[in-house]
Design an enzyme around this catalytic site. Structure first.
Site, PDB file in Angstrom:
ATOM      1  N   LYS A 183      36.702  58.238  54.912  1.00 28.21           N
ATOM      2  CA  LYS A 183      35.707  58.960  54.103  1.00 28.21           C
ATOM      3  C   LYS A 183      35.142  60.204  54.790  1.00 28.21           C
ATOM      4  CE  LYS A 183      35.977  57.353  50.888  1.00 28.21           C
ATOM      5  NZ  LYS A 183      37.283  57.360  50.156  1.00 28.21           N
ATOM      6  N   TRP A 188      49.716  61.015  49.458  1.00 28.60           N
ATOM      7  CA  TRP A 188      50.053  59.947  50.406  1.00 28.60           C
ATOM      8  C   TRP A 188      51.493  60.052  50.905  1.00 28.60           C
ATOM      9  CZ3 TRP A 188      48.326  58.960  45.367  1.00 28.60           C
ATOM     10  CH2 TRP A 188      49.308  58.637  44.433  1.00 28.60           C
ATOM     11  N   TRP A 205      49.825  58.707  55.928  1.00 29.89           N
ATOM     12  CA  TRP A 205      49.049  58.014  56.955  1.00 29.89           C
ATOM     13  C   TRP A 205      50.037  57.406  57.953  1.00 29.89           C
ATOM     14  CZ3 TRP A 205      46.609  58.375  52.227  1.00 29.89           C
ATOM     15  CH2 TRP A 205      45.219  58.542  52.214  1.00 29.89           C
ATOM     16  N   HIS A 207      43.723  57.011  60.589  1.00 30.92           N
ATOM     17  CA  HIS A 207      42.368  56.520  60.873  1.00 30.92           C
ATOM     18  C   HIS A 207      42.354  55.778  62.205  1.00 30.92           C
ATOM     19  CE1 HIS A 207      41.147  57.597  56.894  1.00 30.92           C
ATOM     20  NE2 HIS A 207      41.640  56.561  56.266  1.00 30.92           N
ATOM     21  N   SER A 265      29.760  57.330  50.956  1.00 29.09           N
ATOM     22  CA  SER A 265      31.071  57.531  50.353  1.00 29.09           C
ATOM     23  C   SER A 265      31.909  56.246  50.420  1.00 29.09           C
ATOM     24  CB  SER A 265      31.785  58.680  51.084  1.00 29.09           C
ATOM     25  OG  SER A 265      33.039  58.932  50.526  1.00 29.09           O
ATOM     26  N   ARG A 288      34.510  62.058  44.538  1.00 26.46           N
ATOM     27  CA  ARG A 288      33.278  61.618  43.889  1.00 26.46           C
ATOM     28  C   ARG A 288      32.275  62.745  43.742  1.00 26.46           C
ATOM     29  NH1 ARG A 288      28.443  59.377  45.739  1.00 26.46           N
ATOM     30  NH2 ARG A 288      29.059  60.170  47.781  1.00 26.46           N
ATOM     31  N   GLY A 330      31.738  65.149  46.868  1.00 25.45           N
ATOM     32  CA  GLY A 330      32.219  66.177  47.789  1.00 25.45           C
ATOM     33  C   GLY A 330      31.114  67.059  48.346  1.00 25.45           C
TER      34      GLY A 330
HETATM   35  P1  A3P Z   1      32.343  61.657  48.550  1.00 23.47           P
HETATM   36  O1  A3P Z   1      32.585  60.206  48.233  1.00 23.47           O
HETATM   37  O2  A3P Z   1      31.060  61.868  49.304  1.00 23.47           O
HETATM   38  O3  A3P Z   1      32.455  62.545  47.362  1.00 23.47           O
HETATM   39  P2  A3P Z   1      38.547  60.547  52.640  1.00 23.47           P
HETATM   40  O4  A3P Z   1      39.590  61.415  52.066  1.00 23.47           O
HETATM   41  O5  A3P Z   1      38.476  60.587  54.139  1.00 23.47           O
HETATM   42  O6  A3P Z   1      38.633  59.167  52.082  1.00 23.47           O
HETATM   43  O7  A3P Z   1      37.123  61.151  52.213  1.00 23.47           O
HETATM   44  C1  A3P Z   1      36.750  61.167  50.864  1.00 23.47           C
HETATM   45  C2  A3P Z   1      35.522  62.028  50.743  1.00 23.47           C
HETATM   46  O8  A3P Z   1      35.908  63.413  50.938  1.00 23.47           O
HETATM   47  C3  A3P Z   1      34.900  61.938  49.350  1.00 23.47           C
HETATM   48  O9  A3P Z   1      33.499  62.126  49.566  1.00 23.47           O
HETATM   49  C4  A3P Z   1      35.548  63.131  48.669  1.00 23.47           C
HETATM   50  O10 A3P Z   1      34.876  63.578  47.521  1.00 23.47           O
HETATM   51  C5  A3P Z   1      35.497  64.166  49.798  1.00 23.47           C
HETATM   52  N1  A3P Z   1      36.417  65.291  49.573  1.00 23.47           N
HETATM   53  C6  A3P Z   1      37.752  65.269  49.411  1.00 23.47           C
HETATM   54  N2  A3P Z   1      38.234  66.496  49.171  1.00 23.47           N
HETATM   55  C7  A3P Z   1      37.164  67.332  49.204  1.00 23.47           C
HETATM   56  C8  A3P Z   1      36.994  68.744  49.005  1.00 23.47           C
HETATM   57  N3  A3P Z   1      38.014  69.556  48.724  1.00 23.47           N
HETATM   58  N4  A3P Z   1      35.747  69.256  49.118  1.00 23.47           N
HETATM   59  C9  A3P Z   1      34.686  68.455  49.407  1.00 23.47           C
HETATM   60  N5  A3P Z   1      34.789  67.121  49.567  1.00 23.47           N
HETATM   61  C10 A3P Z   1      36.012  66.562  49.466  1.00 23.47           C
END
Ligand code: A3P
Length: 288
Positions: free
Chosen positions: A45, A73, A78, A100, A130, A249, A251
């Site tokens: 996240k 993916w 990953w 991760h 998140s 969600r 961002g």
């Molecule tokens: P939120 O849940 O706060 O919106 P990961 O990819 O490590 O699982 O992280 C997911 C988080 O990164 C989510 O946060 C997602 O919305 C945010 N995210 C992914 N792409 C993004 C972008 N281009 N700009 C801003 N936030 C982004």
């Protein structure tokens, strides 16, 4: 349902069975890193899928084909997930990967190679929020319970990939010299073209301003939310239910303010600062 339904145990961590298996973990152990590989490292996240969008564009001089035709993916897999063994032969050099994993779980070939690392870190309070919503929508993770219960699990390192502080410490203290750069989610959010410029310089890519701005435009939150190759709309609802919460969600930086009570904030502050006692590195955000 018991935790064993969702997770397997690996080196003191719990890992989701849906994406990791004994075979995939053995595959990592034997994985051969190449000198021109680039690995984006994140605690969950913290901006992983964002890097799955940015890296291929930087490495391919802004060519949009990978982000328009390959799901994230398989495009920037990953390291530890089961998909890697299925797609590894299709990856064209220079390969972009994400992980991760903590530093001490990296395979021997990583240490023998010159592969570069971009470590993306995010304010842990926003990581918790998140991750909480992600547990609500991901059918392959345990139910998060209340936010208060979830906060305790995060601080105890009981969630997938363990303690956030252990993750950060392992990579911050890794002696990788100029093979590693650190960047924050917040820095990327603040000025994405500047972040892309910094990453491309680190990777030895001399991209024009036009290409840097093109990359930033295609990696904005809205662009990714509308990209079916990046917004997880291809994933069946049983695994990710976007009616419960979206993967992409909000961002934003600072959503934690809408979720933490002052008591939760002081519990967070006291445990995280104790975990980081004696460390010589500093964090880009205040714990308050
Ligand atoms: P939120 O849940 O706060 O919106 P990961 O990819 O490590 O699982 O992280 C997911 C988080 O990164 C989510 O946060 C997602 O919305 C945010 N995210 C992914 N792409 C993004 C972008 N281009 N700009 C801003 N936030 C982004």
């Amino acid at each position: 349902m018991s935790l064993d339904t969702f997770y397997l145990q690996f080196q003191g961590l719990v890992l989701p069975r849906e994406t990791q298996s004994v075979d995939s973990l053995n595959f990592v152990h034997e994985f051969k890193f190449e000198d021109d590989d680039v690995l984006a490292v994140t605690f969950p996240k913290s901006g992983t899928v964002w890097m799955q969008e940015i890296l291929p564009l930087i490495l391919n001089d802004g060519d949009l084909t990978p982000i328009q035709t390959i799901p994230n993916w398989d495009r920037t897999p990953w390291l530890e997930e089961t998909r890697l063994s299925l797609v590894v032969d299709q990856l064209k050099p220079p390969r972009g990967l994400v992980t991760h994993f903590h530093y001490d779980l990296m395979p021997a070939s990583f240490h023998q190679s010159k592969a570069k690392v971009i470590y993306v870190m995010r304010n842990p309070k926003d990581v918790i929020v998140s991750f909480y919503y992600f547990h609500q929508m991901a059918g392959f993770l345990e139910d998060p319970g209340t936010f208060d219960e979830f906060l305790d699990k995060f601080l105890d390192g009981k969630l997938a990939f363990g303690k956030w502080t252990d993750h950060v410490k392992s990579w911050k203290n890794a002696k990788l010299g100029d093979r590693i750069m650190f960047i924050s989610f917040e820095e990327m959010k603040e000025d994405l073209p500047a972040a892309v410029r910094r990453m491309s310089t680190f990777l030895g890519k001399n991209l024009s301003e036009e290409v840097i701005h093109k990359i930033a435009e295609h990696c904005s939150f809205d662009a990714m939310k509308n990209n079916p190759m990046s917004n997880f709309s291809l994933v069946p609802k049983v695994y990710m239910d976007s009616d419960k919460s979206q993967f992409l969600r909000k961002g934003v930086a600072g959503d934690w303010r809408k979720h933490f009570t002052s008591e939760q904030l002081s519990r967070f502050r006291s445990i995280i600062s104790k975990d980081l006692e004696g460390e010589s590195f500093t964090l880009p955000w205040s714990l308050d």
